[in-house]
Design a protein around this motif. Structure first.
Motif, short mmCIF file in Angstrom:
data_model
loop_
_atom_site.label_atom_id
_atom_site.label_comp_id
_atom_site.label_asym_id
_atom_site.label_seq_id
_atom_site.Cartn_x
_atom_site.Cartn_y
_atom_site.Cartn_z
N LEU A 147 7.56 -9.97 4.42
CA LEU A 147 7.40 -9.00 5.50
C LEU A 147 6.78 -7.69 5.04
O LEU A 147 5.90 -7.15 5.72
CB LEU A 147 8.77 -8.71 6.14
CG LEU A 147 8.74 -7.70 7.30
CD1 LEU A 147 7.93 -8.25 8.47
CD2 LEU A 147 10.16 -7.35 7.75
N ASP A 148 7.22 -7.15 3.91
CA ASP A 148 6.73 -5.84 3.47
C ASP A 148 5.22 -5.84 3.21
O ASP A 148 4.56 -4.82 3.41
CB ASP A 148 7.47 -5.39 2.21
CG ASP A 148 8.89 -4.90 2.52
OD1 ASP A 148 9.19 -4.73 3.72
OD2 ASP A 148 9.67 -4.70 1.58
N ILE A 149 4.69 -6.98 2.79
CA ILE A 149 3.23 -7.06 2.60
C ILE A 149 2.53 -7.01 3.95
O ILE A 149 1.58 -6.24 4.15
CB ILE A 149 2.83 -8.36 1.88
CG1 ILE A 149 3.43 -8.42 0.49
CG2 ILE A 149 1.31 -8.48 1.78
CD1 ILE A 149 3.16 -9.71 -0.22
N LEU A 150 3.00 -7.81 4.88
CA LEU A 150 2.35 -7.89 6.19
C LEU A 150 2.50 -6.60 6.98
O LEU A 150 1.65 -6.27 7.80
CB LEU A 150 2.93 -9.06 6.97
CG LEU A 150 2.68 -10.44 6.34
CD1 LEU A 150 3.38 -11.52 7.15
CD2 LEU A 150 1.19 -10.74 6.24
N MET A 151 3.57 -5.85 6.72
CA MET A 151 3.77 -4.56 7.38
C MET A 151 3.03 -3.43 6.69
O MET A 151 3.08 -2.29 7.12
CB MET A 151 5.27 -4.23 7.42
CG MET A 151 6.11 -5.18 8.27
SD MET A 151 5.74 -5.05 10.03
CE MET A 151 6.44 -3.45 10.40
N GLY A 152 2.33 -3.75 5.60
CA GLY A 152 1.56 -2.73 4.88
C GLY A 152 2.44 -1.78 4.09
O GLY A 152 2.04 -0.63 3.83
N SER A 166 2.31 -3.90 -2.09
CA SER A 166 1.38 -4.92 -2.56
C SER A 166 2.16 -6.19 -2.92
O SER A 166 3.38 -6.16 -3.09
CB SER A 166 0.63 -4.43 -3.80
OG SER A 166 1.54 -4.25 -4.88
N PHE A 167 1.43 -7.30 -3.08
CA PHE A 167 2.08 -8.54 -3.50
C PHE A 167 2.66 -8.38 -4.90
O PHE A 167 3.71 -8.95 -5.23
CB PHE A 167 1.07 -9.69 -3.45
CG PHE A 167 1.68 -11.03 -3.68
CD1 PHE A 167 2.73 -11.48 -2.89
CD2 PHE A 167 1.21 -11.86 -4.68
CE1 PHE A 167 3.30 -12.73 -3.10
CE2 PHE A 167 1.77 -13.11 -4.90
CZ PHE A 167 2.82 -13.55 -4.11
N GLN A 168 1.98 -7.57 -5.76
CA GLN A 168 2.50 -7.32 -7.10
C GLN A 168 3.87 -6.66 -7.05
O GLN A 168 4.78 -7.06 -7.78
CB GLN A 168 1.52 -6.43 -7.89
CG GLN A 168 0.40 -7.16 -8.59
CD GLN A 168 -0.77 -7.49 -7.68
OE1 GLN A 168 -0.70 -7.26 -6.47
NE2 GLN A 168 -1.83 -8.04 -8.25
N LYS A 169 4.01 -5.65 -6.20
CA LYS A 169 5.30 -4.96 -6.11
C LYS A 169 6.36 -5.86 -5.50
O LYS A 169 7.52 -5.86 -5.95
CB LYS A 169 5.17 -3.67 -5.29
CG LYS A 169 6.48 -2.87 -5.21
CD LYS A 169 6.28 -1.45 -4.70
CE LYS A 169 7.62 -0.74 -4.52
NZ LYS A 169 8.46 -0.75 -5.74
N LEU A 170 5.99 -6.63 -4.48
CA LEU A 170 6.95 -7.53 -3.88
C LEU A 170 7.48 -8.52 -4.91
O LEU A 170 8.69 -8.77 -5.00
CB LEU A 170 6.31 -8.27 -2.71
CG LEU A 170 7.24 -9.24 -1.96
CD1 LEU A 170 7.08 -9.07 -0.46
CD2 LEU A 170 6.96 -10.69 -2.35
N GLN A 171 6.55 -9.08 -5.71
CA GLN A 171 6.96 -10.05 -6.72
C GLN A 171 7.80 -9.38 -7.82
O GLN A 171 8.80 -9.94 -8.28
CB GLN A 171 5.73 -10.70 -7.35
CG GLN A 171 5.09 -11.76 -6.49
CD GLN A 171 5.85 -13.08 -6.55
OE1 GLN A 171 6.10 -13.64 -7.62
NE2 GLN A 171 6.22 -13.59 -5.40
N SER A 176 -0.28 0.89 -3.83
CA SER A 176 -1.13 -0.25 -3.45
C SER A 176 -0.51 -1.03 -2.30
O SER A 176 0.70 -1.05 -2.13
CB SER A 176 -1.35 -1.16 -4.66
OG SER A 176 -2.09 -0.50 -5.67
N ARG A 177 -1.37 -1.68 -1.53
CA ARG A 177 -0.93 -2.43 -0.36
C ARG A 177 -1.63 -3.79 -0.31
O ARG A 177 -2.71 -3.97 -0.85
CB ARG A 177 -1.26 -1.66 0.93
CG ARG A 177 -0.56 -0.32 1.05
CD ARG A 177 0.94 -0.50 1.29
NE ARG A 177 1.63 0.76 1.50
CZ ARG A 177 2.14 1.52 0.54
NH1 ARG A 177 2.02 1.14 -0.73
NH2 ARG A 177 2.78 2.64 0.82
N GLY A 178 -0.98 -4.74 0.38
CA GLY A 178 -1.61 -6.03 0.64
C GLY A 178 -1.62 -6.94 -0.58
O GLY A 178 -0.83 -6.81 -1.50
#
Length: 504
Positions: free
Chosen positions: A46-51, A54-59, A486-488
Motif C-alpha cells: 500500500l505505501d508504494i501505491l500511495m506514494g 520506495s520499494f527499497q524502503k518498503l522491503q 524516494s518514491r515508487g
C-alpha cells in the motif's frame, strides 16, 4: 421489486469479488508462517501505491520487522510470497538445490510480442540454453572490445557538462540534476553498444530512442496501473485490451535489430556491439533461435539497463558528495590511472585495475541495491531441513519466493552501521569476512544478472571521467535522506538527484 433484485445481484457480485480477492489471505495461517495482514488487492504494497515510500524502503522496513524469522509471508499485491531472511536457506534455494527453484516468477501475464522471450522470463531448459548462448556475449574479453564504443559517449556527456558550466558563467561551479544527464548517457551507451546506433541524446534531446527508453522504464502513472492490473487481474487486463509495452515500441525494436542483422550479414559488416555478438552466438549455438527470441534479449538489455545504470551512477555520486574524504581518495586514484595511460584513452583493463573504485561502487551497490529483491518459483515440492535433518518447512510446487536483497544488505548483523557509507568493507583485508549470501547486488546463483560486468564498467568509467574534471558538492536542492525521499519502484528522490559541480 426490480430494485431489490438489482441490489441483491450487486451484493452477490461484491461478495464474490471479496472472496476471490481474499482467497489467498489465509495461505500462511494454514502453513504456519508468520506474516503481516494484507490489504485487498494491494497486499503489503500500500505505501508504494500511495506514494509514501520506495520499494527499497518498503522491503528494508519489512525485513527489519521480520528478520527474526528465517521464513516469513509477504503479499506482493494479491500474490503470497515466502520471504527468505536466512543466508543459509538462500544458498540452498538458489544454488545447492537450484533444480527445485530454477525460474523467476512471471511478473507480466501477457502474450504480447518479445516479453515472454526475454531471458529473465524464460523457463527451465529454454532459459538454460539461452543463458549458455548469451554467456559469451558478456565475458571480460567481449567487454574489453565493447569498451572502445563507450568512450565517445563519455566524451559527449563531459562536453555537455562543460557547456552547462559555461552557461552558468560562474567560476564557482554550477547546479545539476544528475538523473536526467545520466539517463541520457545510459541511453547513448545502450544505443551504441547494443544496437549499433549513434544517437547523441545531449544534442538531440527528443530522439526516438530516448523517448522509448523513458517509456520502458515504466513504473510510473498509467504504466504502474497496467503492471498492477496485469499482476493481480490478468483476465481483466486482457479483456480491456491493455499491453505492458506499446506495440509501436516493440515493433520499432524488432525492425531495428532484424534489419541490422540482415544488413550486416549481406554486407559483411562487423562491429563490436551486442547485435554482432548475438549474430555470432546464434551461429555457434546448436539452438535454432528465432529473430524474436534474439530481439527480446536486446529489449531486456534496454529495459534493465536504461534506468538502473543511470541510478547506479547517481547513488554513487550522491555518496561521494556526502563523503568528501572518500571522494578525494578516489580522485587521486583516478588521477594516477590517467597518468598511467600516458595520453591514451581509458580502457577496460585500466578501469578494472582501480581497486578503490571497485570498493566504492561495491559499497554503493551494498547501500543502494538497485534491485531491492529477487525471486524464485518452486518447480517441484521441496522439503527444507536443518543441519540435523529436522524438517523446517515444506515448499509446494508453485510457491513464489522473495529474497530481500536490500534488507540483508542493511542488516547490522552482517554490515555494522549499515547506513554508513564505508568502502573499506570491500578492501582485500575485509571482503573475505563478508557472510556469504548477504551481499547480492546482482542476484545470486545461476539466475544472477548476466550484465553485471557491463553495469560495473559503465559506472566506473563515468565516475572516473566526472571526478577528473569536477569536485562534487552538495547543492541546496540535494536531499538529506535518499531512502526516505524516494518514491515508487525506482530509487529516485521526488526532487531529483541535485548536485553542485566545481571545476578542478
Amino acid at each position: 421489486m426490480d430494485l431489490i433484485y438489482v441490489l441483491a445481484f450487486v451484493g452477490l457480485l461484491l461478495l464474490w469479488f471479496y472472496k476471490w480477492a481474499t482467497a489467498k489471505h489465509n495461505e500462511f495461517v494454514d502453513r504456519g508462517l508468520p506474516f503481516e495482514k494484507p490489504l485487498i488487492l494491494v497486499g503489503n504494497n500500500l505505501d508504494i501505491l500511495m506514494g509514501k515510500c520506495s520499494f527499497q524502503k518498503l522491503q528494508t522496513d519489512f525485513y527489519a520487522r521480520t528478520r527474526q524469522h528465517k521464513l516469513v509471508g509477504f503479499f506482493n499485491f494479491s500474490t503470497p510470497m515466502i520471504q527468505v531472511n536466512d543466508p543459509e536457506i538462500i544458498k540452498k534455494i538458489t544454488v545447492k538445490d537450484f533444480e527445485h527453484f530454477p525460474n523467476h516468477q512471471p511478473f507480466f501475464t501477457t502474450t504480447e510480442r518479445l516479453i515472454n522471450d526475454m531471458l529473465s522470463l524464460m523457463k527451465d531448459q529454454k532459459w538454460k540454453h539461452m543463458r549458455n548462448t548469451l554467456t559469451p556475449v558478456f565475458t571480460a574479453a567481449k567487454m574489453r572490445t565493447m569498451f572502445g564504443l563507450m568512450n565517445e559517449s563519455f566524451a559527449e556527456c563531459m562536453e555537455h557538462l562543460e557547456n552547462q558550466g559555461t552557461a552558468s558563467k560562474s567560476g564557482e561551479g554550477f547546479e545539476l540534476e544528475m538523473k536526467e544527464v545520466f539517463n541520457r548517457l545510459s541511453n547513448d551507451l545502450i544505443a551504441t553498444t547494443a544496437f549499433g546506433l549513434k544517437v547523441s541524446s545531449y544534442k538531440t534531446p527528443n530522439n526516438e530512442f530516448f523517448k522509448i527508453g523513458q517509456s520502458v522504464a515504466f513504473f510510473r502513472g498509467k504504466a504502474m496501473f497496467k503492471f498492477m492490473l496485469s499482476s493481480t487481474m490478468p483476465q481483466i487486463f486482457k479483456l480491456l485490451g491493455f499491453s505492458i509495452f506499446d506495440t509501436d515500441k516493440t515493433e520499432y525494436f524488432t525492425r531495428l535489430v532484424v534489419d541490422a542483422m540482415k544488413q550486416r550479414a549481406e554486407k559483411n559488416i562487423v562491429r563490436p556491439d551486442m547485435i554482432q555478438l548475438l549474430m555470432e552466438a546464434k551461429k555457434e549455438s546448436t539452438e535454432k533461435w528465432t529473430d524474436d527470441e534474439l530481439v527480446a534479449q536486446c529489449f531486456i538489455f534496454f529495459f534493465a539497463a536504461f534506468e538502473n545504470n543511470a541510478s547506479f551512477i547517481c547513488t554513487t555520486v550522491y555518496e561521494l558528495l556526502q563523503n568528501p574524504d572518500i571522494q578525494q581518495r578516489l580522485y587521486e586514484e583516478a588521477k594516477e590511472t590517467q597518468e598511467s595511460l600516458k595520453g591514451e584513452p581509458l580502457n577496460y583493463d585500466a578501469v578494472m585495475k582501480m581497486k578503490y573504485m571497485d570498493m566504492v561502487v561495491s559499497e554503493s551497490l551494498r547501500k543502494w541495491a538497485l534491485a531491492a529483491a529477487t525471486d524464485r518459483v518452486c518447480s517441484k515440492d521441496y522439503t527444507l531441513r536443518d543441519d540435523d535433518g529436522t524438517v523446517q518447512f515444506e515448499f509446494k510446487k508453485g510457491d513464489r519466493i522473495n529474497i530481500p536483497i536490500i534488507g540483508l544488505q542493511w542488516d547490522d548483523r552482517y554490515f555494522p552501521q549499515p547506513q554508513k557509507f564505508d568502502p573499506e568493507r570491500f578492501s582485500d583485508e575485509n571482503k573475505d569476512n563478508l557472510v556469504p549470501y548477504t551481499y547480492l547486488p546482482f542476484g545470486v546463483g545461476p539466475r544472477n544478472c548476466i550484465g553485471n560486468r557491463y553495469a560495473l564498467m559503465q559506472a566506473k568509467a563515468m565516475i572516473y571521467n566526472l571526478l577528473l574534471k569536477y569536485r562534487v558538492e552538495r547543492s541546496p536542492k540535494t536531499v538529506n535522506d535518499l531512502m526516505s525521499d524516494s518514491r515508487g519502484f525506482q530509487l529516485t528522490p521526488k526532487s531529483g538527484y541535485w548536485v553542485h559541480l566545481v571545476p578542478r
